[in-house]
Scaffold this motif. Structure first.
Motif, PDB file in Angstrom:
ATOM      1  N   ALA A  33      55.200  42.954  49.379  1.00  0.00           N
ATOM      2  CA  ALA A  33      55.007  42.581  48.324  1.00  0.00           C
ATOM      3  C   ALA A  33      53.775  41.917  47.439  1.00  0.00           C
ATOM      4  CB  ALA A  33      55.872  42.368  47.700  1.00  0.00           C
ATOM      5  N   VAL A  34      53.628  40.455  48.069  1.00  0.00           N
ATOM      6  CA  VAL A  34      52.676  39.314  47.725  1.00  0.00           C
ATOM      7  C   VAL A  34      51.633  39.678  48.195  1.00  0.00           C
ATOM      8  CG1 VAL A  34      52.485  37.076  48.112  1.00  0.00           C
ATOM      9  CG2 VAL A  34      54.544  37.678  48.787  1.00  0.00           C
ATOM     10  N   VAL A  35      50.963  40.586  49.146  1.00  0.00           N
ATOM     11  CA  VAL A  35      49.630  41.272  48.914  1.00  0.00           C
ATOM     12  C   VAL A  35      49.376  42.238  47.154  1.00  0.00           C
ATOM     13  CG1 VAL A  35      48.194  42.572  50.036  1.00  0.00           C
ATOM     14  CG2 VAL A  35      49.184  41.024  51.851  1.00  0.00           C
ATOM     15  N   VAL A  36      50.755  43.115  47.069  1.00  0.00           N
ATOM     16  CA  VAL A  36      50.192  43.621  46.007  1.00  0.00           C
ATOM     17  C   VAL A  36      49.916  43.255  44.947  1.00  0.00           C
ATOM     18  CG1 VAL A  36      51.271  45.246  45.092  1.00  0.00           C
ATOM     19  CG2 VAL A  36      51.397  46.167  46.719  1.00  0.00           C
ATOM     20  N   LEU A  37      51.172  41.304  45.132  1.00  0.00           N
ATOM     21  CA  LEU A  37      50.895  40.928  43.244  1.00  0.00           C
ATOM     22  C   LEU A  37      49.604  40.074  43.748  1.00  0.00           C
ATOM     23  CD1 LEU A  37      51.705  39.196  41.166  1.00  0.00           C
ATOM     24  CD2 LEU A  37      52.502  37.803  43.199  1.00  0.00           C
ATOM     25  N   LEU A  38      48.903  39.505  45.067  1.00  0.00           N
ATOM     26  CA  LEU A  38      47.678  38.939  44.967  1.00  0.00           C
ATOM     27  C   LEU A  38      46.411  40.309  44.155  1.00  0.00           C
ATOM     28  CD1 LEU A  38      48.613  36.961  48.044  1.00  0.00           C
ATOM     29  CD2 LEU A  38      48.365  36.095  45.132  1.00  0.00           C
ATOM     30  N   THR A  39      46.302  40.554  44.527  1.00  0.00           N
ATOM     31  CA  THR A  39      45.692  41.823  45.095  1.00  0.00           C
ATOM     32  C   THR A  39      45.580  42.623  43.280  1.00  0.00           C
ATOM     33  OG1 THR A  39      46.001  42.719  47.187  1.00  0.00           O
ATOM     34  CG2 THR A  39      44.826  44.679  45.043  1.00  0.00           C
ATOM     35  N   SER A  40      46.263  42.434  42.544  1.00  0.00           N
ATOM     36  CA  SER A  40      46.213  42.187  40.783  1.00  0.00           C
ATOM     37  C   SER A  40      45.540  41.350  40.328  1.00  0.00           C
ATOM     38  CB  SER A  40      47.760  42.899  40.833  1.00  0.00           C
ATOM     39  OG  SER A  40      47.538  42.776  39.468  1.00  0.00           O
ATOM     40  N   MET A  41      46.337  40.767  40.798  1.00  0.00           N
ATOM     41  CA  MET A  41      46.051  39.182  40.157  1.00  0.00           C
ATOM     42  C   MET A  41      44.822  38.335  40.448  1.00  0.00           C
ATOM     43  SD  MET A  41      49.027  38.343  38.476  1.00  0.00           S
ATOM     44  CE  MET A  41      48.465  36.367  37.870  1.00  0.00           C
ATOM     45  N   PHE A  42      44.489  38.608  41.534  1.00  0.00           N
ATOM     46  CA  PHE A  42      42.369  39.054  42.287  1.00  0.00           C
ATOM     47  C   PHE A  42      41.986  39.282  41.367  1.00  0.00           C
ATOM     48  CE2 PHE A  42      44.487  35.258  45.344  1.00  0.00           C
ATOM     49  CZ  PHE A  42      44.662  34.438  44.924  1.00  0.00           C
ATOM     50  N   GLY A  43      41.938  40.351  41.963  1.00  0.00           N
ATOM     51  CA  GLY A  43      41.124  41.638  41.604  1.00  0.00           C
ATOM     52  C   GLY A  43      41.190  42.697  40.785  1.00  0.00           C
ATOM     53  N   GLU A  44      42.509  42.192  39.152  1.00  0.00           N
ATOM     54  CA  GLU A  44      41.581  42.615  38.255  1.00  0.00           C
ATOM     55  C   GLU A  44      42.527  41.772  36.551  1.00  0.00           C
ATOM     56  OE1 GLU A  44      41.459  45.634  37.957  1.00  0.00           O
ATOM     57  OE2 GLU A  44      41.763  45.866  40.120  1.00  0.00           O
ATOM     58  N   LEU A  45      42.966  40.840  36.904  1.00  0.00           N
ATOM     59  CA  LEU A  45      42.666  39.648  35.973  1.00  0.00           C
ATOM     60  C   LEU A  45      42.031  38.890  36.446  1.00  0.00           C
ATOM     61  CD1 LEU A  45      47.154  39.551  36.006  1.00  0.00           C
ATOM     62  CD2 LEU A  45      45.183  41.212  34.632  1.00  0.00           C
ATOM     63  N   ARG A  46      41.425  37.783  37.352  1.00  0.00           N
ATOM     64  CA  ARG A  46      40.297  37.652  37.322  1.00  0.00           C
ATOM     65  C   ARG A  46      40.734  35.666  38.130  1.00  0.00           C
ATOM     66  NH1 ARG A  46      35.511  37.666  33.423  1.00  0.00           N
ATOM     67  NH2 ARG A  46      35.383  35.908  33.869  1.00  0.00           N
ATOM     68  N   TYR A  47      42.212  35.692  38.730  1.00  0.00           N
ATOM     69  CA  TYR A  47      42.455  34.552  38.895  1.00  0.00           C
ATOM     70  C   TYR A  47      41.624  34.373  40.121  1.00  0.00           C
ATOM     71  CZ  TYR A  47      46.025  34.789  35.531  1.00  0.00           C
ATOM     72  OH  TYR A  47      47.177  33.299  34.302  1.00  0.00           O
ATOM     73  N   HIS A  48      41.897  32.678  40.229  1.00  0.00           N
ATOM     74  CA  HIS A  48      41.009  32.279  41.507  1.00  0.00           C
ATOM     75  C   HIS A  48      41.806  31.801  42.163  1.00  0.00           C
ATOM     76  CE1 HIS A  48      37.737  30.131  43.848  1.00  0.00           C
ATOM     77  NE2 HIS A  48      38.464  28.975  43.288  1.00  0.00           N
ATOM     78  N   ARG A  49      42.824  31.213  42.172  1.00  0.00           N
ATOM     79  CA  ARG A  49      43.690  30.386  43.422  1.00  0.00           C
ATOM     80  C   ARG A  49      45.040  31.050  42.770  1.00  0.00           C
ATOM     81  NH1 ARG A  49      44.564  26.123  46.224  1.00  0.00           N
ATOM     82  NH2 ARG A  49      45.843  24.643  45.639  1.00  0.00           N
ATOM     83  N   CYS A  50      46.635  30.916  44.321  1.00  0.00           N
ATOM     84  CA  CYS A  50      47.924  30.847  44.020  1.00  0.00           C
ATOM     85  C   CYS A  50      48.231  29.707  44.738  1.00  0.00           C
ATOM     86  CB  CYS A  50      48.150  31.730  44.065  1.00  0.00           C
ATOM     87  SG  CYS A  50      49.523  32.556  44.239  1.00  0.00           S
TER      88      CYS A  50
END
Length: 187
Positions: free
Chosen positions: A112-129
């Motif tokens: 679930a966390v990998v799915v979330l990070l894929t979206s937040m980093f790969g689609e929404l351009r976030y840099h850090r979690c």
């Protein structure tokens, strides 16, 4: 690829009104409640129904949202995941995840966390979690480290539960660190 919100073991989806019994069961375990947030007073079935109905119609607050974690194999709700502290200007966000006791140790949280990070980093351009976990909560710290999070600090005697203060471990990962371990799917 079917959906960016689907991993190898779970699918992240909106909370539905009929999900309320799963969340009521998750809250039956005090130790689990402590590791996710805090121990809340008991709530009635009607209260859980109302909460789930409200969640089902709640619009995301910018990039802050709560999703159900559903297992692909059984098609049942196994937990919930939420984003917190989303700051587009700084490019950082946090998240929280809880998996119900009967569904733990199956890799659902990691997926679930990998799915979330894929979206937040790969689609929404976030840099850090950034995330935090009570120091005794190895069940949360270990999967984050497996994903690639690094321990960045420790807050001593920071949270109170079960009659005493506990340390909190701070973990973080950047988009580049994540992509090294979890490459984005080709177009």
């Amino acid at each position: 690829m079917t959906s960016i919100w689907t991993g190898s073991k779970v699918r992240l989806r909106g909370i539905e009104p009929e999900d309320w019994p799963a969340f009521q069961r998750f809250d039956d375990h005090t130790a689990d409640m402590r590791t996710v947030d805090r121990v809340y007073p008991p709530r009635s079935a009607a209260g859980y129904r109302q909460w789930a109905a409200e969640e089902a119609t709640r619009a995301p607050d910018g990039d802050e949202f709560r999703l159900a974690v559903e297992s692909l194999s059984e098609r049942v709700v196994v937990g919930a995941l939420s984003t917190t502290g989303a700051d587009r200007r700084a490019g950082r966000f946090g998240h929280g995840i809880g998996i119900g006791r009967e569904h733990q140790r199956r890799g659902y949280a990691t997926d679930a966390v990998v799915v979330l990070l894929t979206s937040m980093f790969g689609e929404l351009r976030y840099h850090r979690c950034e995330v935090s976990a009570l120091a005794f909560n190895e069940a949360s710290i270990a999967p984050h480290r497996k994903i690639g999070f690094r321990v960045e600090g420790r807050l001593r005697d920071h949270e109170y539960c079960a009659g005493r203060h506990h340390d909190v471990v701070l973990l973080g990962i950047t988009a580049d660190e994540f992509a090294e371990r979890h490459p984005y799917a080709p177009l």
